[in-house]
Design a protein around this motif. Structure first.
Motif, PDB file in Angstrom:
ATOM      1  N   ASP A  30       0.848  -1.190   0.000  1.00 34.51           N
ATOM      2  CA  ASP A  30       0.000   0.000   0.000  1.00 34.51           C
ATOM      3  C   ASP A  30       0.889   1.247   0.000  1.00 34.51           C
ATOM      4  O   ASP A  30       0.515   2.299   0.500  1.00 34.51           O
ATOM      5  CB  ASP A  30      -0.926  -0.006   1.216  1.00 34.51           C
ATOM      6  N   ARG A  35      -0.046   2.737  -4.733  1.00 35.07           N
ATOM      7  CA  ARG A  35      -1.297   3.503  -4.877  1.00 35.07           C
ATOM      8  C   ARG A  35      -1.308   4.275  -6.187  1.00 35.07           C
ATOM      9  O   ARG A  35      -2.323   4.349  -6.876  1.00 35.07           O
ATOM     10  CB  ARG A  35      -1.491   4.448  -3.682  1.00 35.07           C
ATOM     11  N   ARG A  38      -1.982   1.889  -9.010  1.00 40.29           N
ATOM     12  CA  ARG A  38      -3.408   1.526  -9.008  1.00 40.29           C
ATOM     13  C   ARG A  38      -4.252   2.647  -9.614  1.00 40.29           C
ATOM     14  O   ARG A  38      -5.182   2.393 -10.366  1.00 40.29           O
ATOM     15  CB  ARG A  38      -3.878   1.223  -7.588  1.00 40.29           C
ATOM     16  N   THR A 134     -17.110   0.255 -10.137  1.00 39.25           N
ATOM     17  CA  THR A 134     -16.891   0.160  -8.692  1.00 39.25           C
ATOM     18  C   THR A 134     -16.349  -1.218  -8.335  1.00 39.25           C
ATOM     19  O   THR A 134     -15.440  -1.344  -7.513  1.00 39.25           O
ATOM     20  CB  THR A 134     -18.201   0.455  -7.932  1.00 39.25           C
ATOM     21  N   GLN A 135     -16.881  -2.255  -8.968  1.00 42.09           N
ATOM     22  CA  GLN A 135     -16.388  -3.610  -8.736  1.00 42.09           C
ATOM     23  C   GLN A 135     -14.909  -3.709  -9.102  1.00 42.09           C
ATOM     24  O   GLN A 135     -14.108  -4.236  -8.331  1.00 42.09           O
ATOM     25  CB  GLN A 135     -17.205  -4.604  -9.551  1.00 42.09           C
ATOM     26  N   SER A 137     -12.761  -1.200  -9.431  1.00 41.55           N
ATOM     27  CA  SER A 137     -12.007  -0.286  -8.568  1.00 41.55           C
ATOM     28  C   SER A 137     -11.729  -0.901  -7.206  1.00 41.55           C
ATOM     29  O   SER A 137     -10.597  -0.875  -6.720  1.00 41.55           O
ATOM     30  CB  SER A 137     -12.773   1.015  -8.359  1.00 41.55           C
ATOM     31  N   ARG A 138     -12.758  -1.415  -6.589  1.00 38.54           N
ATOM     32  CA  ARG A 138     -12.627  -1.897  -5.215  1.00 38.54           C
ATOM     33  C   ARG A 138     -11.988  -3.277  -5.114  1.00 38.54           C
ATOM     34  O   ARG A 138     -11.138  -3.502  -4.259  1.00 38.54           O
ATOM     35  CB  ARG A 138     -14.007  -1.931  -4.552  1.00 38.54           C
ATOM     36  N   TYR A 139     -12.430  -4.217  -5.936  1.00 38.41           N
ATOM     37  CA  TYR A 139     -12.019  -5.608  -5.752  1.00 38.41           C
ATOM     38  C   TYR A 139     -10.841  -6.035  -6.611  1.00 38.41           C
ATOM     39  O   TYR A 139     -10.117  -6.949  -6.243  1.00 38.41           O
ATOM     40  CB  TYR A 139     -13.213  -6.538  -5.967  1.00 38.41           C
ATOM     41  N   ARG A 142      -8.290  -2.352  -5.818  1.00 43.57           N
ATOM     42  CA  ARG A 142      -8.275  -1.951  -4.408  1.00 43.57           C
ATOM     43  C   ARG A 142      -8.053  -0.443  -4.243  1.00 43.57           C
ATOM     44  O   ARG A 142      -7.224   0.005  -3.467  1.00 43.57           O
ATOM     45  CB  ARG A 142      -7.256  -2.777  -3.627  1.00 43.57           C
ATOM     46  N   GLU A 144      -9.391   3.279  -3.111  1.00 38.26           N
ATOM     47  CA  GLU A 144     -10.267   3.799  -2.059  1.00 38.26           C
ATOM     48  C   GLU A 144     -11.542   4.384  -2.652  1.00 38.26           C
ATOM     49  O   GLU A 144     -12.624   4.204  -2.109  1.00 38.26           O
ATOM     50  CB  GLU A 144      -9.529   4.849  -1.229  1.00 38.26           C
ATOM     51  N   GLU A 145     -11.403   5.102  -3.732  1.00 39.26           N
ATOM     52  CA  GLU A 145     -12.545   5.706  -4.418  1.00 39.26           C
ATOM     53  C   GLU A 145     -12.669   5.112  -5.806  1.00 39.26           C
ATOM     54  O   GLU A 145     -11.680   5.081  -6.547  1.00 39.26           O
ATOM     55  CB  GLU A 145     -12.366   7.225  -4.536  1.00 39.26           C
ATOM     56  N   PRO A 146     -13.858   4.665  -6.188  1.00 38.76           N
ATOM     57  CA  PRO A 146     -14.007   4.099  -7.537  1.00 38.76           C
ATOM     58  C   PRO A 146     -13.886   5.187  -8.600  1.00 38.76           C
ATOM     59  O   PRO A 146     -14.213   6.353  -8.357  1.00 38.76           O
ATOM     60  CB  PRO A 146     -15.414   3.506  -7.530  1.00 38.76           C
TER      61      PRO A 146
END
Length: 188
Positions: A30, A35, A38, A134-135, A137-139, A142, A144-146
């Motif tokens: 992280d 970041r 990502r 969002t799926q 972005s998040r999963y 990873r 924080e904001e999609p």
């Protein structure tokens, strides 16, 4: 040496796109660099999803016309278009290949097809595409904001709403007194 000899083939660029996606998805750290990677991949994925949605809409429209002409001519209907896991996107001053796994491109493409066929309204298309973003972005990434997809369609809807609001503000009986009579503006 000429620059033509230094260019990678599209196949090499596609392999590089897959490797870049898989590397970012597999990052455990992280750290600031992780970041940042990502977030960059999120922007690439956003562009890929937008282009795939548009491709679904455009390709089904073209296919429908070809299918109609084939039916009229008594010929077999061509195969339906399929999505690509790769999209060529603009990155700075050059083009790069972006990659997304089949499951994501299939869904984005299908949503574009359904939107073009008017099986999905613009707000529902945006909602479904944002859920997909969002799926990812998040999963997958990873984040924080999609990331936000279909900004062009959101802007178009906002413009239409503003025009509608302005038109309603000028309608007979509006509170601002713009109407001159119950029958509408004079001079018509």
């Amino acid at each position: 040496m000429l620059s033509i000899f230094n260019r990678n083939s599209p196949a090499d660029e596609m392999k590089r796109a897959v490797a870049a996606y898989e590397k970012v998805v597999s990052l455990e750290s992280d750290s600031r660099d992780a970041r940042s990677a990502r977030m960059r991949m999120g922007m690439i994925c956003r562009a890929h999803l937008d282009k795939t949605f548009v491709a679904g809409a455009e390709q089904i429209a073209a296919w429908q016309e070809l299918a109609r002409m084939a039916l009229v001519a008594g010929k077999p209907v061509p195969e339906m278009p399929t999505p690509s896991k790769f999209q060529k996107i603009r990155a700075g001053e050059s083009d790069i290949y972006a990659y997304l796994p089949e499951e994501f491109v299939a869904e984005a493409f299908a949503l574009g097809v359904r939107y073009q066929k008017t099986e999905l309204s613009a707000p529902k298309a945006i909602e479904a595409m944002q859920a997909l973003a969002t799926q990812i972005s998040r999963y997958e990434l990873r984040l924080e904001e999609p990331f936000l997809v279909l900004s062009f369609l959101r802007d178009e809807l906002a413009e239409q709403a503003a025009l509608q609001e302005a038109a309603e503000g000028l309608s007979p009986g509006s509170a601002d007194g713009a109407a001159t009579s119950p029958g509408g503006p004079t001079g018509l």
